[in-house]
Design an enzyme around this catalytic site. Structure first.
Site, PDB file in Angstrom:
ATOM      1  N   ARG A 208       0.845  -1.208   0.000  1.00 51.59           N
ATOM      2  CA  ARG A 208       0.000   0.000   0.000  1.00 51.59           C
ATOM      3  C   ARG A 208       0.875   1.249   0.000  1.00 51.59           C
ATOM      4  NH1 ARG A 208      -3.142  -2.889   4.699  1.00 51.59           N
ATOM      5  NH2 ARG A 208      -4.662  -4.068   3.499  1.00 51.59           N
ATOM      6  N   SER A 247     -17.415  -6.452  -3.876  1.00 50.52           N
ATOM      7  CA  SER A 247     -18.774  -7.002  -3.863  1.00 50.52           C
ATOM      8  C   SER A 247     -19.417  -6.906  -2.487  1.00 50.52           C
ATOM      9  CB  SER A 247     -18.745  -8.457  -4.345  1.00 50.52           C
ATOM     10  OG  SER A 247     -17.858  -9.195  -3.534  1.00 50.52           O
ATOM     11  N   ASP A 293      -6.420  -7.048  -6.018  1.00 54.19           N
ATOM     12  CA  ASP A 293      -5.990  -7.868  -4.865  1.00 54.19           C
ATOM     13  C   ASP A 293      -7.133  -8.812  -4.479  1.00 54.19           C
ATOM     14  OD1 ASP A 293      -4.762  -8.815  -2.551  1.00 54.19           O
ATOM     15  OD2 ASP A 293      -5.350  -7.072  -1.348  1.00 54.19           O
ATOM     16  N   CYS A 333      -3.196 -14.115  -2.765  1.00 51.28           N
ATOM     17  CA  CYS A 333      -3.003 -14.572  -1.386  1.00 51.28           C
ATOM     18  C   CYS A 333      -3.250 -16.076  -1.294  1.00 51.28           C
ATOM     19  CB  CYS A 333      -3.894 -13.783  -0.432  1.00 51.28           C
ATOM     20  SG  CYS A 333      -5.641 -13.944  -0.819  1.00 51.28           S
TER      21      CYS A 333
END
Ligand code: SAH
Length: 389
Positions: A208, A247, A293, A333
């Site tokens: 970030r 979402s 991500d 991830c």
């Protein structure tokens, strides 16, 4: 009750020094099978050599997870307090504020245990039967070390069922799971009881900051934004426009609330990322910086091929909405896709767009996610940043 011993037949140990001992590496006789899942055991070679103290689960592929090099090590409050103390010292060296992953399982010598710290609120995530048995001493050790105001047990990871554990979320101490945390000088709101995983992803902290470093004056699309980890920091760094796309309505609501708390603006869009990227592409809309991500596309080994294809497609669609001279970050991830395969899929997706791309950063999680050197696969986070022509 005396401690049981697990025997390793000669030559069977695949990775000496690894904290994991697989079920095919041990003598799985009737006596071993009768040991209750999660029991603390000694582990010895058949020649008597000490492998150490660990916990055992006869039903798990990883039969033993080692906790200490010596047999007969007491696994009690003092043991956990010492390990937590070591973990605290490492974090203290890197972070001047008490917001970080405090315990990262094997990387901190505590397999099956993850603890995130949000100042005086901590979340505890237990993944194995062996650690679940230690819950009371873990809480006591946290009390001894940190005296947290609130301890939330986020024991609802789906993988717990593999260890025969039930799913639950409750407070072991205190109450109130809505907190504010500070990261990279930005204030974020998080809901530690209802949010995903432990409610906040500290693993992307450095990535970030990297993105924020190039965000000034830029338009930013933060796809799979969750509560705005990337987007909010980019907005604070002076991005001219930030769109957070996810979402989850509750996650976006928190992102908007955090933006207000920081005095910055972002636009929250609730949509499916693949659909929205297709729509943006069709509309000819682009962003100077695009972050993608996603949740793990490769949840288990058998999902590797479809998951790999999904990463390829994501890289392609995300590149399609990245402006000329723009920056694209694609992350994974998934434990179950090796870094080189992930990079190959991203490269294939980028090639399909016909754009020239160069890799300018390849990174993982920060130092509050230490990795045991013999378990490279536990370095699950992969973040690749490309400069596109
Ligand atoms: N980038 C975030 C973490 C992302 S976690 C951070 O820095 O904190 C993955 C996110 O993907 C979750 O918020 C989840 O709600 C969202 N998500 C999952 N499937 C999605 C989909 N099909 N479309 C949009 N968002 C989705």
């Amino acid at each position: 009750m005396s401690r049981k011993t697990i025997i390793l037949p000669k030559g069977r140990r695949a990775r000496i020094g690894s904290p994991w001992i697989f079920s095919n590496e041990i003598r799985m006789d009737e006596a071993a099978k009768a040991i209750a899942p999660g029991s603390i055991v000694n582990v010895r070679g058949e020649d008597g050599r000490e492998f150490g103290t660990g916990y055992f689960n006869p039903k798990s592929l990883i039969a033993v997870r080692l906790l200490a090099d010596a047999c007969d090590t007491a696994i009690d409050r003092d043991f956990f307090s010492a390990r937590i103390g070591r973990a605290l010292a490492l974090r203290g060296a890197f972070y001047d504020k008490p917001f970080y992953r405090l315990v990262h399982a094997e990387g901190d010598g505590l397999p099956g245990l993850v603890i995130d710290r949000f100042d005086d609120v901590v979340t505890v995530q237990i993944g194995t039967a062996g650690m679940e048995k230690q819950l009371d001493v873990i809480v006591a050790a946290l009390e001894a070390r940190l005296k947290p105001k609130t301890i939330i047990l986020r024991n609802d990871a789906p993988s717990r069922t593999l260890e025969g554990l039930e799913s639950y979320v409750r407070a072991a101490k205190g109450e109130g799971a809505r907190i504010a945390l500070e990261e990279n000088g930005c204030r974020y709101l998080a809901d530690l009881a209802q949010g995903q995983k432990t409610g906040w992803y500290y693993d992307q902290r450095d990535n970030r900051a990297f993105i924020a470093g190039v965000a000034k004056g830029k338009s930013v699309l933060d796809a799979y934004s969750y509560t705005g980890g990337f987007g909010l920091l980019a907005a604070k760094a002076g991005a001219k426009e930030v769109v957070c796309l996810d979402s989850s309505a509750p996650a976006l609501a928190l992102a908007e609330e955090s933006a207000r708390a920081n005095g910055v603006k972002l636009q929250a869009v609730k949509a499916d990322v693949f659909e929205e990227l297709e729509r943006l592409k069709a509309a000819g809309e682009t962003f100077d910086i695009v972050i993608a991500d996603p949740p793990p596309f490769v949840k288990s080994k058998k999902d590797l091929e479809p998951g790999a294809k999904a990463y390829r497609k994501l890289a392609r669609l995300a590149a399609d909405v990245t402006a000329e001279g723009g920056i694209l970050l694609v992350a994974s991830c998934s434990h179950n896709i090796p870094p080189e395969r992930f990079a190959a899929e991203c490269a294939a997706g980028l090639t399909r767009t016909g754009r020239t791309a160069t890799l300018i950063r390849s990174a993982g999680a920060g130092p509050d996610h230490p990795v045991h050197p013999l378990l490279p696969e536990s370095a699950y986070l992969k973040a690749l940043v490309y400069a596109l022509d």
